[in-house]
Motif scaffolding. Structure first.
Motif, PDB file in Angstrom:
ATOM      1  N   THR A 148       0.831  -1.198   0.000  1.00 41.08           N
ATOM      2  CA  THR A 148       0.000   0.000   0.000  1.00 41.08           C
ATOM      3  C   THR A 148       0.866   1.248   0.000  1.00 41.08           C
ATOM      4  OG1 THR A 148      -1.723  -1.161   1.207  1.00 41.08           O
ATOM      5  CG2 THR A 148      -1.773   1.226   1.317  1.00 41.08           C
ATOM      6  N   ASP A 149       0.465   2.252  -0.751  1.00 36.24           N
ATOM      7  CA  ASP A 149       1.152   3.543  -0.754  1.00 36.24           C
ATOM      8  C   ASP A 149       0.725   4.300   0.499  1.00 36.24           C
ATOM      9  OD1 ASP A 149       2.251   6.027  -1.152  1.00 36.24           O
ATOM     10  OD2 ASP A 149       1.302   6.364  -3.094  1.00 36.24           O
ATOM     11  N   LEU A 150       1.559   4.293   1.512  1.00 33.52           N
ATOM     12  CA  LEU A 150       1.217   4.890   2.799  1.00 33.52           C
ATOM     13  C   LEU A 150       1.184   6.410   2.771  1.00 33.52           C
ATOM     14  CD1 LEU A 150       3.158   2.526   5.202  1.00 33.52           C
ATOM     15  CD2 LEU A 150       0.721   2.506   4.627  1.00 33.52           C
ATOM     16  N   ARG A 151       1.553   7.024   1.650  1.00 34.27           N
ATOM     17  CA  ARG A 151       1.461   8.482   1.545  1.00 34.27           C
ATOM     18  C   ARG A 151       0.027   8.941   1.340  1.00 34.27           C
ATOM     19  NH1 ARG A 151       5.571   9.296  -3.157  1.00 34.27           N
ATOM     20  NH2 ARG A 151       4.380   7.478  -3.755  1.00 34.27           N
ATOM     21  N   SER A 152      -0.841   8.054   0.885  1.00 34.59           N
ATOM     22  CA  SER A 152      -2.227   8.419   0.601  1.00 34.59           C
ATOM     23  C   SER A 152      -3.109   8.149   1.823  1.00 34.59           C
ATOM     24  CB  SER A 152      -2.732   7.618  -0.597  1.00 34.59           C
ATOM     25  OG  SER A 152      -4.093   7.869  -0.826  1.00 34.59           O
ATOM     26  N   SER A 153      -3.724   9.184   2.358  1.00 34.73           N
ATOM     27  CA  SER A 153      -4.522   9.043   3.576  1.00 34.73           C
ATOM     28  C   SER A 153      -5.745   8.158   3.387  1.00 34.73           C
ATOM     29  CB  SER A 153      -4.948  10.420   4.088  1.00 34.73           C
ATOM     30  OG  SER A 153      -5.754  11.084   3.139  1.00 34.73           O
ATOM     31  N   GLU A 154      -6.163   7.927   2.161  1.00 37.35           N
ATOM     32  CA  GLU A 154      -7.349   7.100   1.916  1.00 37.35           C
ATOM     33  C   GLU A 154      -7.128   5.628   2.258  1.00 37.35           C
ATOM     34  OE1 GLU A 154      -7.047   6.022  -2.805  1.00 37.35           O
ATOM     35  OE2 GLU A 154      -7.633   8.061  -2.261  1.00 37.35           O
ATOM     36  N   HIS A 155      -5.888   5.218   2.431  1.00 34.15           N
ATOM     37  CA  HIS A 155      -5.583   3.811   2.706  1.00 34.15           C
ATOM     38  C   HIS A 155      -5.563   3.452   4.190  1.00 34.15           C
ATOM     39  CE1 HIS A 155      -4.808   3.005  -1.459  1.00 34.15           C
ATOM     40  NE2 HIS A 155      -3.944   3.999  -1.514  1.00 34.15           N
ATOM     41  N   TYR A 156      -5.774   4.406   5.073  1.00 32.15           N
ATOM     42  CA  TYR A 156      -5.677   4.158   6.505  1.00 32.15           C
ATOM     43  C   TYR A 156      -7.037   3.775   7.071  1.00 32.15           C
ATOM     44  CZ  TYR A 156      -0.959   5.914   6.363  1.00 32.15           C
ATOM     45  OH  TYR A 156       0.369   6.071   6.090  1.00 32.15           O
ATOM     46  N   LYS A 157      -7.156   2.540   7.525  1.00 33.42           N
ATOM     47  CA  LYS A 157      -8.425   2.021   8.031  1.00 33.42           C
ATOM     48  C   LYS A 157      -8.906   2.773   9.268  1.00 33.42           C
ATOM     49  CE  LYS A 157     -10.667  -2.310   9.245  1.00 33.42           C
ATOM     50  NZ  LYS A 157     -10.538  -3.757   9.226  1.00 33.42           N
ATOM     51  N   TYR A 158      -7.989   3.121  10.158  1.00 32.97           N
ATOM     52  CA  TYR A 158      -8.351   3.765  11.421  1.00 32.97           C
ATOM     53  C   TYR A 158      -8.012   5.254  11.455  1.00 32.97           C
ATOM     54  CZ  TYR A 158      -8.758  -1.078  12.855  1.00 32.97           C
ATOM     55  OH  TYR A 158      -9.110  -2.396  12.927  1.00 32.97           O
ATOM     56  N   GLY A 159      -7.504   5.807  10.367  1.00 30.25           N
ATOM     57  CA  GLY A 159      -7.126   7.207  10.319  1.00 30.25           C
ATOM     58  C   GLY A 159      -5.629   7.370  10.133  1.00 30.25           C
ATOM     59  N   ALA A 160      -5.217   8.535   9.629  1.00 31.88           N
ATOM     60  CA  ALA A 160      -3.815   8.786   9.311  1.00 31.88           C
ATOM     61  C   ALA A 160      -3.135   9.691  10.340  1.00 31.88           C
ATOM     62  CB  ALA A 160      -3.699   9.389   7.913  1.00 31.88           C
ATOM     63  N   ASP A 161      -3.734   9.817  11.528  1.00 23.88           N
ATOM     64  CA  ASP A 161      -3.091  10.588  12.597  1.00 23.88           C
ATOM     65  C   ASP A 161      -2.169   9.660  13.385  1.00 23.88           C
ATOM     66  OD1 ASP A 161      -4.788   9.811  15.339  1.00 23.88           O
ATOM     67  OD2 ASP A 161      -5.890   9.590  13.460  1.00 23.88           O
ATOM     68  N   SER A 162      -1.243  10.229  14.148  1.00 26.29           N
ATOM     69  CA  SER A 162      -0.225   9.421  14.833  1.00 26.29           C
ATOM     70  C   SER A 162      -0.835   8.402  15.800  1.00 26.29           C
ATOM     71  CB  SER A 162       0.787  10.310  15.556  1.00 26.29           C
ATOM     72  OG  SER A 162       0.140  11.139  16.497  1.00 26.29           O
ATOM     73  N   ARG A 163      -1.895   8.754  16.493  1.00 23.21           N
ATOM     74  CA  ARG A 163      -2.523   7.822  17.439  1.00 23.21           C
ATOM     75  C   ARG A 163      -3.109   6.605  16.707  1.00 23.21           C
ATOM     76  NH1 ARG A 163      -6.390  10.128  21.886  1.00 23.21           N
ATOM     77  NH2 ARG A 163      -4.364  10.599  22.745  1.00 23.21           N
ATOM     78  N   SER A 164      -3.761   6.839  15.592  1.00 27.57           N
ATOM     79  CA  SER A 164      -4.348   5.745  14.812  1.00 27.57           C
ATOM     80  C   SER A 164      -3.265   4.860  14.190  1.00 27.57           C
ATOM     81  CB  SER A 164      -5.262   6.305  13.727  1.00 27.57           C
ATOM     82  OG  SER A 164      -6.322   7.028  14.295  1.00 27.57           O
ATOM     83  N   ILE A 165      -2.203   5.498  13.718  1.00 27.75           N
ATOM     84  CA  ILE A 165      -1.084   4.739  13.145  1.00 27.75           C
ATOM     85  C   ILE A 165      -0.420   3.902  14.236  1.00 27.75           C
ATOM     86  CG2 ILE A 165       1.170   4.922  12.019  1.00 27.75           C
ATOM     87  CD1 ILE A 165       0.007   7.508  10.652  1.00 27.75           C
ATOM     88  N   TYR A 166      -0.275   4.474  15.425  1.00 31.97           N
ATOM     89  CA  TYR A 166       0.289   3.718  16.555  1.00 31.97           C
ATOM     90  C   TYR A 166      -0.575   2.484  16.838  1.00 31.97           C
ATOM     91  CZ  TYR A 166       2.111   2.473  21.116  1.00 31.97           C
ATOM     92  OH  TYR A 166       2.659   1.780  22.147  1.00 31.97           O
ATOM     93  N   ARG A 167      -1.877   2.669  16.876  1.00 26.05           N
ATOM     94  CA  ARG A 167      -2.796   1.547  17.146  1.00 26.05           C
ATOM     95  C   ARG A 167      -2.600   0.437  16.109  1.00 26.05           C
ATOM     96  NH1 ARG A 167      -9.150   1.312  15.941  1.00 26.05           N
ATOM     97  NH2 ARG A 167      -9.519  -0.723  16.828  1.00 26.05           N
ATOM     98  N   ALA A 168      -2.552   0.817  14.838  1.00 26.74           N
ATOM     99  CA  ALA A 168      -2.361  -0.179  13.784  1.00 26.74           C
ATOM    100  C   ALA A 168      -0.995  -0.850  13.903  1.00 26.74           C
ATOM    101  CB  ALA A 168      -2.523   0.472  12.417  1.00 26.74           C
ATOM    102  N   THR A 169       0.019  -0.075  14.274  1.00 32.51           N
ATOM    103  CA  THR A 169       1.365  -0.634  14.434  1.00 32.51           C
ATOM    104  C   THR A 169       1.408  -1.605  15.616  1.00 32.51           C
ATOM    105  OG1 THR A 169       2.317   1.407  13.548  1.00 32.51           O
ATOM    106  CG2 THR A 169       3.806  -0.049  14.753  1.00 32.51           C
ATOM    107  N   ALA A 170       0.842  -1.206  16.716  1.00 32.99           N
ATOM    108  CA  ALA A 170       0.889  -2.021  17.930  1.00 32.99           C
ATOM    109  C   ALA A 170       0.047  -3.291  17.817  1.00 32.99           C
ATOM    110  CB  ALA A 170       0.429  -1.202  19.135  1.00 32.99           C
ATOM    111  N   TYR A 171      -1.173  -3.160  17.314  1.00 33.36           N
ATOM    112  CA  TYR A 171      -2.125  -4.277  17.359  1.00 33.36           C
ATOM    113  C   TYR A 171      -2.394  -4.934  16.022  1.00 33.36           C
ATOM    114  CZ  TYR A 171      -2.694  -2.049  21.833  1.00 33.36           C
ATOM    115  OH  TYR A 171      -2.440  -1.483  23.057  1.00 33.36           O
ATOM    116  N   GLY A 172      -1.829  -4.383  14.950  1.00 30.60           N
ATOM    117  CA  GLY A 172      -2.044  -4.947  13.631  1.00 30.60           C
ATOM    118  C   GLY A 172      -3.444  -4.631  13.116  1.00 30.60           C
TER     119      GLY A 172
END
Length: 70
Positions: free
Chosen positions: A7-31
């Protein structure tokens, strides 16, 4: 060649939980179930996951912004 392509992570449309740091942290931590995004909690330290989250967030192209040159 990866199939499917990463996935092209530069595009905000690809973020299931949002493209803010808290949402990215959640996806990183819990998959993200049902995707190739595995959880990193217990593998990376929390400070490292925050560093990844802030870096990824800094690369996301915000709506209305000019695309990055890289």
């Amino acid at each position: 060649v990866l199939d499917p392509a990463p996935t092209d992570l530069r595009s905000s449309e690809h973020y299931k939980y949002g493209a803010d740091s808290r949402s990215i942290y959640r996806a990183t931590a819990y998959g993200i179930e049902g995707t190739g995004m595995a959880p990193w909690d217990g593998i990376l330290e929390a400070d490292d996951m925050w560093a990844v989250s802030f870096y990824v967030e800094s690369r996301v192209e915000k709506p209305g912004s000019l695309p990055s040159s890289d």
